[in-house]
Design a protein around this motif. Structure first.
Motif, PDB file in Angstrom:
ATOM      1  N   GLY A   1       0.832  -1.191   0.000  1.00 21.27           N
ATOM      2  CA  GLY A   1       0.000   0.000   0.000  1.00 21.27           C
ATOM      3  C   GLY A   1       0.869   1.244   0.000  1.00 21.27           C
ATOM      4  O   GLY A   1       2.071   1.168   0.268  1.00 21.27           O
TER       5      GLY A   1
ATOM      6  N   ILE B   1      -4.740  -1.389  -6.696  1.00 24.08           N
ATOM      7  CA  ILE B   1      -5.077  -0.429  -7.771  1.00 24.08           C
ATOM      8  C   ILE B   1      -4.141  -0.661  -8.958  1.00 24.08           C
ATOM      9  O   ILE B   1      -4.581  -0.751 -10.109  1.00 24.08           O
ATOM     10  CB  ILE B   1      -4.969   1.029  -7.271  1.00 24.08           C
ATOM     11  CG1 ILE B   1      -5.899   1.267  -6.076  1.00 24.08           C
ATOM     12  CG2 ILE B   1      -5.260   2.020  -8.400  1.00 24.08           C
ATOM     13  CD1 ILE B   1      -5.768   2.634  -5.407  1.00 24.08           C
TER      14      ILE B   1
ATOM     15  N   ARG C   1     -10.696   4.200  -6.480  1.00 25.97           N
ATOM     16  CA  ARG C   1      -9.633   4.683  -5.564  1.00 25.97           C
ATOM     17  C   ARG C   1     -10.274   5.421  -4.401  1.00 25.97           C
ATOM     18  O   ARG C   1     -11.256   6.112  -4.576  1.00 25.97           O
ATOM     19  CB  ARG C   1      -8.739   5.690  -6.281  1.00 25.97           C
ATOM     20  CG  ARG C   1      -7.644   5.102  -7.072  1.00 25.97           C
ATOM     21  CD  ARG C   1      -6.747   6.215  -7.560  1.00 25.97           C
ATOM     22  NE  ARG C   1      -5.870   6.675  -6.496  1.00 25.97           N
ATOM     23  CZ  ARG C   1      -5.184   7.812  -6.557  1.00 25.97           C
ATOM     24  NH1 ARG C   1      -5.293   8.601  -7.576  1.00 25.97           N
ATOM     25  NH2 ARG C   1      -4.404   8.147  -5.555  1.00 25.97           N
ATOM     26  N   ASN C   2      -9.725   5.315  -3.231  1.00 31.09           N
ATOM     27  CA  ASN C   2     -10.184   6.069  -2.050  1.00 31.09           C
ATOM     28  C   ASN C   2     -11.684   5.924  -1.805  1.00 31.09           C
ATOM     29  O   ASN C   2     -12.322   6.853  -1.334  1.00 31.09           O
ATOM     30  CB  ASN C   2      -9.840   7.559  -2.200  1.00 31.09           C
ATOM     31  CG  ASN C   2      -8.368   7.771  -2.449  1.00 31.09           C
ATOM     32  OD1 ASN C   2      -7.545   6.978  -2.000  1.00 31.09           O
ATOM     33  ND2 ASN C   2      -8.018   8.816  -3.169  1.00 31.09           N
TER      34      ASN C   2
HETATM   35  N1  LIG Z   1      -3.465   2.845   1.788  1.00 34.95           N
HETATM   36  C1  LIG Z   1      -3.339   2.896   0.480  1.00 34.95           C
HETATM   37  O1  LIG Z   1      -2.542   2.193  -0.145  1.00 34.95           O
HETATM   38  C2  LIG Z   1      -4.162   3.943  -0.211  1.00 34.95           C
HETATM   39  C3  LIG Z   1      -4.115   3.867  -1.709  1.00 34.95           C
HETATM   40  C4  LIG Z   1      -4.564   5.165  -2.309  1.00 34.95           C
HETATM   41  N2  LIG Z   1      -5.994   5.259  -2.222  1.00 34.95           N
HETATM   42  C5  LIG Z   1      -4.103   5.277  -3.756  1.00 34.95           C
HETATM   43  O2  LIG Z   1      -4.802   5.681  -4.575  1.00 34.95           O
HETATM   44  O3  LIG Z   1      -3.025   4.959  -4.073  1.00 34.95           O
END
Ligand SMILES: NC(=O)CC[C@H](N)C(=O)O
Length: 223
Positions: free
Chosen positions: A59, A95, A121-122
């Protein structure tokens, strides 16, 4: 169908360009003896990528990670690697593995594009909306010692969510409970597809190593 399990010592890599890679390295080192891991390698070069049997993409921030991978000439070698080698993407790593992402920056973002799911995402909000939820996890049965609970503490930090399954071979492993009666189905937060594992959460931030054991077993079935 019998699945052949390769029991030789494994070299496991963690992509170490950005994000929570050290935490995965610590967990893997703890498991090295019991899981027969010969080397845990922080991967920053094509040569290091060439020396591992399986990879964890941690992450962090998926756009930054992709940018660094591109600048360091690693994006194409990574694309090749993930086509056939066991790879686990957690959070930003999920992602990157996916073939489609929504809520991305204006010009979209570079993806490795091998996991046929659409991620948002998010989806679970910003850093302040981070949460932990304990859920029964039957998929971990094989790595849960008898007498232990099969619940796992799931940690979500600016987490993505899988909003579309784009191939019937994708297996849903963990689905969150619905948050309102109007919701038909909860959010999908863990999937398996052939040699790939994608999870929205951060198992490396708990003291429970079963998702790492699960991935190592999966890697042994796919090398
Ligand atoms: N904790 C995470 O890895 C968040 C990922 C984040 N939302 C991104 O777009 O990369």
């Amino acid at each position: 169908m019998t699945i052949s399990i390769d029991s030789r010592p494994l070299n496991i890599g963690v992509l170490a360009l950005q994000g929570a890679f050290s935490e995965h390295v610590i967990v893997l080192n703890k498991l090295a003896n019991t899981e027969n891991i010969s080397k845990v390698i922080e991967v920053r070069t094509k040569e290091q990528l060439g020396s591992i049997d399986a990879l964890i993409i941690p992450g962090g921030e998926s756009t930054t990670m992709a940018l660094i991978a591109e600048r360091s000439g690693l994006i194409e070698p990574l694309r090749e690697f993930v086509k056939t080698k066991p790879t686990w993407g957690t959070c930003a790593g999920l992602i990157l593995l996916s073939h489609k992402a929504t809520n991305t920056k204006k010009n979209g973002q570079e993806l490795l594009g091998v996991l046929p799911v659409t991620v948002s995402r998010n989806k679970f909000g910003r850093q302040v909306d981070s949460f932990t939820i304990s859920l029964p996890s039957p998929c971990l049965d094989a790595v849960t010692e008898s007498g232990n609970s099969n619940s796992f503490p799931y940690v979500f930090i600016r987490a993505p969510c899988i909003i579309g399954i784009d191939d019937p071979l994708v297996q849903e492993l963990i689905v969150l409970p619905t948050s309102s009666p109007a919701e038909e189905k909860g959010d999908i937060v863990a999937v398996k597809y052939k040699h790939l594992l994608g999870t929205s959460f951060h198992p490396e931030l708990t003291n429970d190593n079963r998702w790492h054991q699960y991935f190592i077993n999966m890697a042994r079935e796919n090398i």
